[in-house]
Scaffold this motif. Sequence first.
Motif, PDB file in Angstrom:
ATOM      1  N   VAL A  27       0.837  -1.204   0.000  1.00  0.00           N
ATOM      2  CA  VAL A  27       0.000   0.000   0.000  1.00  0.00           C
ATOM      3  C   VAL A  27       0.870   1.252   0.000  1.00  0.00           C
ATOM      4  O   VAL A  27       0.556   2.242  -0.668  1.00  0.00           O
ATOM      5  N   MET A  28       1.988   1.222   0.724  1.00  0.00           N
ATOM      6  CA  MET A  28       2.903   2.376   0.730  1.00  0.00           C
ATOM      7  C   MET A  28       3.451   2.646  -0.670  1.00  0.00           C
ATOM      8  O   MET A  28       3.539   3.797  -1.099  1.00  0.00           O
ATOM      9  N   LEU A  29       3.833   1.587  -1.375  1.00  0.00           N
ATOM     10  CA  LEU A  29       4.362   1.770  -2.729  1.00  0.00           C
ATOM     11  C   LEU A  29       3.309   2.354  -3.670  1.00  0.00           C
ATOM     12  O   LEU A  29       3.634   3.126  -4.567  1.00  0.00           O
ATOM     13  N   GLY A  30       2.053   1.999  -3.443  1.00  0.00           N
ATOM     14  CA  GLY A  30       0.990   2.491  -4.307  1.00  0.00           C
ATOM     15  C   GLY A  30       0.464   3.862  -3.936  1.00  0.00           C
ATOM     16  O   GLY A  30      -0.192   4.521  -4.744  1.00  0.00           O
ATOM     17  N   SER A  31       0.772   4.320  -2.727  1.00  0.00           N
ATOM     18  CA  SER A  31       0.169   5.579  -2.284  1.00  0.00           C
ATOM     19  C   SER A  31       1.182   6.703  -2.068  1.00  0.00           C
ATOM     20  O   SER A  31       0.831   7.750  -1.534  1.00  0.00           O
ATOM     21  N   THR A  32       2.419   6.492  -2.471  1.00  0.00           N
ATOM     22  CA  THR A  32       3.440   7.540  -2.346  1.00  0.00           C
ATOM     23  C   THR A  32       4.155   7.712  -3.681  1.00  0.00           C
ATOM     24  O   THR A  32       3.952   6.936  -4.608  1.00  0.00           O
ATOM     25  N   GLU A  33       4.984   8.720  -3.748  1.00  0.00           N
ATOM     26  CA  GLU A  33       5.647   9.069  -5.008  1.00  0.00           C
ATOM     27  C   GLU A  33       7.151   9.166  -4.808  1.00  0.00           C
ATOM     28  O   GLU A  33       7.619   9.396  -3.702  1.00  0.00           O
ATOM     29  N   THR A  34       7.878   9.005  -5.878  1.00  0.00           N
ATOM     30  CA  THR A  34       9.322   9.238  -5.857  1.00  0.00           C
ATOM     31  C   THR A  34       9.540  10.747  -5.988  1.00  0.00           C
ATOM     32  O   THR A  34       9.812  11.266  -7.062  1.00  0.00           O
ATOM     33  N   THR A  35       9.413  11.422  -4.877  1.00  0.00           N
ATOM     34  CA  THR A  35       9.337  12.879  -4.822  1.00  0.00           C
ATOM     35  C   THR A  35      10.511  13.575  -5.502  1.00  0.00           C
ATOM     36  O   THR A  35      10.316  14.416  -6.379  1.00  0.00           O
ATOM     37  N   PHE A  36      11.719  13.253  -5.087  1.00  0.00           N
ATOM     38  CA  PHE A  36      12.875  13.965  -5.625  1.00  0.00           C
ATOM     39  C   PHE A  36      13.076  13.688  -7.110  1.00  0.00           C
ATOM     40  O   PHE A  36      13.433  14.574  -7.875  1.00  0.00           O
ATOM     41  N   TYR A  37      12.828  12.451  -7.522  1.00  0.00           N
ATOM     42  CA  TYR A  37      12.928  12.108  -8.938  1.00  0.00           C
ATOM     43  C   TYR A  37      11.899  12.898  -9.744  1.00  0.00           C
ATOM     44  O   TYR A  37      12.223  13.518 -10.757  1.00  0.00           O
ATOM     45  N   THR A  38      10.661  12.885  -9.282  1.00  0.00           N
ATOM     46  CA  THR A  38       9.592  13.579 -10.000  1.00  0.00           C
ATOM     47  C   THR A  38       9.863  15.078 -10.089  1.00  0.00           C
ATOM     48  O   THR A  38       9.718  15.681 -11.149  1.00  0.00           O
ATOM     49  N   ILE A  39      10.278  15.663  -8.967  1.00  0.00           N
ATOM     50  CA  ILE A  39      10.564  17.098  -8.969  1.00  0.00           C
ATOM     51  C   ILE A  39      11.730  17.413  -9.886  1.00  0.00           C
ATOM     52  O   ILE A  39      11.685  18.372 -10.667  1.00  0.00           O
ATOM     53  N   SER A  40      12.786  16.609  -9.820  1.00  0.00           N
ATOM     54  CA  SER A  40      13.943  16.896 -10.672  1.00  0.00           C
ATOM     55  C   SER A  40      13.602  16.742 -12.151  1.00  0.00           C
ATOM     56  O   SER A  40      14.036  17.537 -12.978  1.00  0.00           O
ATOM     57  N   VAL A  41      12.791  15.742 -12.482  1.00  0.00           N
ATOM     58  CA  VAL A  41      12.426  15.539 -13.889  1.00  0.00           C
ATOM     59  C   VAL A  41      11.532  16.665 -14.392  1.00  0.00           C
ATOM     60  O   VAL A  41      11.825  17.312 -15.400  1.00  0.00           O
ATOM     61  N   TYR A  42      10.443  16.943 -13.679  1.00  0.00           N
ATOM     62  CA  TYR A  42       9.491  17.935 -14.166  1.00  0.00           C
ATOM     63  C   TYR A  42      10.030  19.361 -14.068  1.00  0.00           C
ATOM     64  O   TYR A  42       9.868  20.148 -14.992  1.00  0.00           O
ATOM     65  N   PHE A  43      10.653  19.683 -12.962  1.00  0.00           N
ATOM     66  CA  PHE A  43      11.198  21.031 -12.837  1.00  0.00           C
ATOM     67  C   PHE A  43      12.387  21.223 -13.768  1.00  0.00           C
ATOM     68  O   PHE A  43      12.579  22.295 -14.310  1.00  0.00           O
ATOM     69  N   GLY A  44      13.203  20.155 -13.934  1.00  0.00           N
ATOM     70  CA  GLY A  44      14.324  20.237 -14.871  1.00  0.00           C
ATOM     71  C   GLY A  44      13.852  20.414 -16.298  1.00  0.00           C
ATOM     72  O   GLY A  44      14.415  21.201 -17.057  1.00  0.00           O
ATOM     73  N   ALA A  45      12.819  19.687 -16.682  1.00  0.00           N
ATOM     74  CA  ALA A  45      12.288  19.806 -18.042  1.00  0.00           C
ATOM     75  C   ALA A  45      11.687  21.184 -18.285  1.00  0.00           C
ATOM     76  O   ALA A  45      11.762  21.720 -19.391  1.00  0.00           O
ATOM     77  N   ALA A  46      11.109  21.775 -17.240  1.00  0.00           N
ATOM     78  CA  ALA A  46      10.501  23.100 -17.375  1.00  0.00           C
ATOM     79  C   ALA A  46      11.523  24.220 -17.163  1.00  0.00           C
ATOM     80  O   ALA A  46      11.193  25.391 -17.343  1.00  0.00           O
ATOM     81  N   GLY A  47      12.737  23.872 -16.753  1.00  0.00           N
ATOM     82  CA  GLY A  47      13.775  24.884 -16.535  1.00  0.00           C
ATOM     83  C   GLY A  47      13.626  25.642 -15.231  1.00  0.00           C
ATOM     84  O   GLY A  47      14.184  26.721 -15.074  1.00  0.00           O
ATOM     85  N   ILE A  48      12.910  25.091 -14.269  1.00  0.00           N
ATOM     86  CA  ILE A  48      12.703  25.744 -12.975  1.00  0.00           C
ATOM     87  C   ILE A  48      13.835  25.331 -12.043  1.00  0.00           C
ATOM     88  O   ILE A  48      14.081  24.147 -11.835  1.00  0.00           O
ATOM     89  N   LYS A  49      14.528  26.306 -11.479  1.00  0.00           N
ATOM     90  CA  LYS A  49      15.665  26.008 -10.610  1.00  0.00           C
ATOM     91  C   LYS A  49      15.308  26.103  -9.127  1.00  0.00           C
ATOM     92  O   LYS A  49      15.903  25.430  -8.307  1.00  0.00           O
ATOM     93  N   ARG A  50      14.363  26.933  -8.746  1.00  0.00           N
ATOM     94  CA  ARG A  50      13.973  27.095  -7.339  1.00  0.00           C
ATOM     95  C   ARG A  50      12.641  26.398  -7.107  1.00  0.00           C
ATOM     96  O   ARG A  50      11.629  26.771  -7.678  1.00  0.00           O
ATOM     97  N   THR A  51      12.659  25.422  -6.210  1.00  0.00           N
ATOM     98  CA  THR A  51      11.447  24.640  -5.965  1.00  0.00           C
ATOM     99  C   THR A  51      10.551  25.251  -4.900  1.00  0.00           C
ATOM    100  O   THR A  51       9.411  24.835  -4.748  1.00  0.00           O
ATOM    101  N   ARG A  52      11.064  26.197  -4.140  1.00  0.00           N
ATOM    102  CA  ARG A  52      10.343  26.907  -3.093  1.00  0.00           C
ATOM    103  C   ARG A  52       9.691  25.958  -2.094  1.00  0.00           C
ATOM    104  O   ARG A  52      10.380  25.283  -1.371  1.00  0.00           O
ATOM    105  N   TYR A  53       8.378  25.871  -2.071  1.00  0.00           N
ATOM    106  CA  TYR A  53       7.676  25.047  -1.083  1.00  0.00           C
ATOM    107  C   TYR A  53       7.326  23.662  -1.618  1.00  0.00           C
ATOM    108  O   TYR A  53       6.699  22.873  -0.915  1.00  0.00           O
ATOM    109  N   THR A  54       7.734  23.351  -2.831  1.00  0.00           N
ATOM    110  CA  THR A  54       7.350  22.086  -3.438  1.00  0.00           C
ATOM    111  C   THR A  54       7.889  20.895  -2.662  1.00  0.00           C
ATOM    112  O   THR A  54       7.158  19.949  -2.382  1.00  0.00           O
ATOM    113  N   ILE A  55       9.163  20.915  -2.325  1.00  0.00           N
ATOM    114  CA  ILE A  55       9.769  19.761  -1.647  1.00  0.00           C
ATOM    115  C   ILE A  55       9.175  19.540  -0.258  1.00  0.00           C
ATOM    116  O   ILE A  55       8.760  18.415   0.053  1.00  0.00           O
ATOM    117  N   PRO A  56       9.074  20.580   0.604  1.00  0.00           N
ATOM    118  CA  PRO A  56       8.440  20.314   1.901  1.00  0.00           C
ATOM    119  C   PRO A  56       6.995  19.821   1.776  1.00  0.00           C
ATOM    120  O   PRO A  56       6.594  18.892   2.490  1.00  0.00           O
TER     121      PRO A  56
END
Length: 170
Positions: free
Chosen positions: A119-148
Amino acid sequence: MVDYIVPLLLLASCLLALRKKEDAYGLMLEGAAEGLKMLLSILPALILLLTAVSMLRASGFIEAFSRFCQPVFQWAGIPPETAILILIRPISGSAALAVGAELMSVHGVDSLVGRTVAVMLGSTETTFYTISVYFGAAGIKRTRYTIPAALIADLTGFFMASLTVRLFYN
């Protein structure tokens, strides 16, 4: 049917391009080139994440983290054996799946730990991977409150997964 999805999409794309009298091959080459550019922008973050996961495992930090968190997990009703999964899941999905498979093989898939891990695997996300991929693709360098915010959502997912399994399977 699933085996035919990609060929059917390619065929539909070619037919649509032919209908509009456009160069289907040139358009597909252009799309592939854009995909490679995105891969090159994402690759450094992926290498960093995979290296970090390997270093954490090799250093023994994960085992120490599990022992350190055991009292808190027991208080919260989370099986302490899942501490390694809770640490790894926000960083690497493949490592989390490997940890989950290992926990299920040791404790059994129908055990409290096995069901909680599933259930944990199905209900959580690979946060840092997802943020790095999507923010990197969009060219966003400051994540602000996204990570917390994402880590709080992951913690909520871990806790609720454990609570749900205890409520429905205990």
